[in-house]
Enzyme design. Structure first.
Site, short mmCIF file in Angstrom:
data_model
loop_
_atom_site.label_atom_id
_atom_site.label_comp_id
_atom_site.label_asym_id
_atom_site.label_seq_id
_atom_site.Cartn_x
_atom_site.Cartn_y
_atom_site.Cartn_z
N GLN A 27 0.80 -1.22 0.00
CA GLN A 27 0.00 0.00 0.00
C GLN A 27 0.83 1.27 0.00
OE1 GLN A 27 -2.44 -0.44 3.50
NE2 GLN A 27 -4.10 -1.42 2.38
N TYR A 54 4.28 -11.24 3.71
CA TYR A 54 3.76 -9.89 3.49
C TYR A 54 4.23 -9.38 2.13
CZ TYR A 54 2.74 -9.81 8.55
OH TYR A 54 2.27 -10.09 9.82
N GLN A 177 1.61 -14.30 18.90
CA GLN A 177 1.18 -13.06 18.26
C GLN A 177 -0.28 -13.21 17.80
OE1 GLN A 177 2.32 -10.54 14.34
NE2 GLN A 177 4.04 -10.96 15.69
N TRP A 205 -1.55 -7.99 17.51
CA TRP A 205 -1.76 -7.25 16.26
C TRP A 205 -3.18 -6.71 16.17
CZ3 TRP A 205 -5.15 -9.22 12.46
CH2 TRP A 205 -5.46 -10.59 12.53
N SER A 206 -3.30 -5.67 15.38
CA SER A 206 -4.57 -4.96 15.17
C SER A 206 -5.20 -4.45 16.47
CB SER A 206 -5.57 -5.85 14.42
OG SER A 206 -6.56 -5.05 13.81
N PRO A 207 -4.45 -3.73 17.30
CA PRO A 207 -5.04 -3.19 18.53
C PRO A 207 -6.11 -2.14 18.27
CG PRO A 207 -2.84 -2.30 18.19
CD PRO A 207 -3.01 -3.41 17.19
N GLN A 291 1.34 9.17 11.57
CA GLN A 291 0.63 8.16 12.33
C GLN A 291 1.52 7.55 13.40
OE1 GLN A 291 -0.60 5.63 9.03
NE2 GLN A 291 -2.73 6.21 9.34
#
Length: 334
Positions: A27, A54, A177, A205-207, A291
């Site tokens: 991305q 990834y 994880q 991951w993805s908090p 960010q």
């Protein structure tokens, strides 16, 4: 930046880990990715997480290039093995000895390092004997190619079995994880108690629940242009589980809580996962350096019991807690 021990090991990691799933090599343009890594380093992050799968190995290359001028001993570099890579042939997937031994060498080349600090089984492989997998990890540790071994999204029974074999084989299994957030708490009932018993930490991951906990998705509104929910190649399928008006209405109730604490919604979400003492670090991705600079401020934040109770009350029944959602692929993906 605050630091925590990973499991019962002597390895310390930054409370915020910079991860490049869905961003580097995919991305985000490489120069922006390098700027995000530089912002992470400037903010005091020393721990970086990636995986061979990834962007089909491209993410490791981008991260390796971004870190190549840093003092290696001052970094903790993590990667993973399991999902299909390369041309995706019959042995380009899973946790067989063949795939693991070939994958670690490929990851080290792409990351431009002689070793990784943590090598993780990206999922549990139901098609390979666990003994074969753990023996391969033991050999990688003895060869000095990985200092420690971890897993990702293993359930409590799988963690217990893997830990027992690691002890027999003379190495440490120190981390798991999993996905974990205010909305997704499936590890709390079984995985966390077993991990505490055996000496593993969580690197979560993805908090921010694929961006849902930032509050940018509004109930009854169109999806924001360019958001993850609109990108079929960048996680749209995963975020769909949270995109219903009941969840989104509840998430909006977190805004006054964050405001009272002087935090952004994302900072509140990241701080929340770090209140769990079994969580060593929260994974944070970024598509812009800004960010990183903002979200890293969640490190060191303490949420008292009153705040945690307000969060639970705000979210109510939309929180997913059932441990059955920690599942392994039934067959190897192709």
């Amino acid at each position: 930046m605050e630091f925590r021990y990973l499991g019962k090991s002597g390895l310390k990691v930054s409370e915020i880990t910079y991860g490049n799933w869905l961003t580097h090599g995919s991305q985000v343009e490489n120069d922006i990715a390098a700027q995000c890594v530089e912002a992470a380093l400037t903010a005091g992050i020393t721990t970086f997480d990636t995986a061979d799968a990834y962007a089909n190995t491209a993410a490791e290359k981008v991260l390796g290039k971004a870190l190549k001028h840093q003092r290696r001993e001052s970094l903790e570099i993590f990667t993973k093995v399991y999902w299909p890579t390369g041309p995706k042939g019959p042995n380009d997937v899973g946790l067989s000895r063949k795939h693991i031994m070939e994958s670690i060498d490929g990851s080290l080349r792409r990351l431009k390092t002689d070793y990784v600090d943590l090598y993780q089984a990206h999922r549990y492989d139901v098609e390979t004997p666990l003994e074969e997998t753990m023996q391969a990890f033991a050999d990688i540790v003895r060869q000095g190619k990985a200092l420690y071994i971890g897993v990702s999204e293993w359930n409590a029974e799988q963690i217990r079995a893997g830990h027992a074999l690691s002890k027999e084989l003379g190495f440490q299994l120190i981390s798991n994880q999993p996905q974990y957030s205010m909305l997704w708490r499936v590890i709390e009932d079984k995985v966390v108690p077993v991990s505490e018993e055996l000496g593993l930490s969580q690197i979560v991951w993805s908090p921010v629940a694929q961006g849902v906990l930032t509050g940018k998705y509004k109930p009854g509104a169109e999806l924001p242009p360019g958001s993850r929910a609109t990108d079929e190649k960048g996680g749209a399928d995963m975020v769909k589980r949270f995109l219903n008006d009941d969840v989104l209405t509840r998430v909006q109730l977190l805004q006054p809580i964050a405001h009272d604490l002087g935090l952004t919604m994302a900072q509140l979400a990241i701080a929340w996962v770090l209140q769990n003492p079994n969580v060593a670090s929260a994974l944070m991705g970024a598509s812009r350096p800004e960010q990183v600079e903002s979200n890293v401020k969640a490190a060191g934040v303490t949420l008292d019991e009153g705040i945690l109770a307000r969060i639970d009350e705000a979210l109510g029944s939309v929180v997913v807690r059932d441990a059955k959602h920690t599942v392994s692929p039934e067959t190897r993906p192709v």
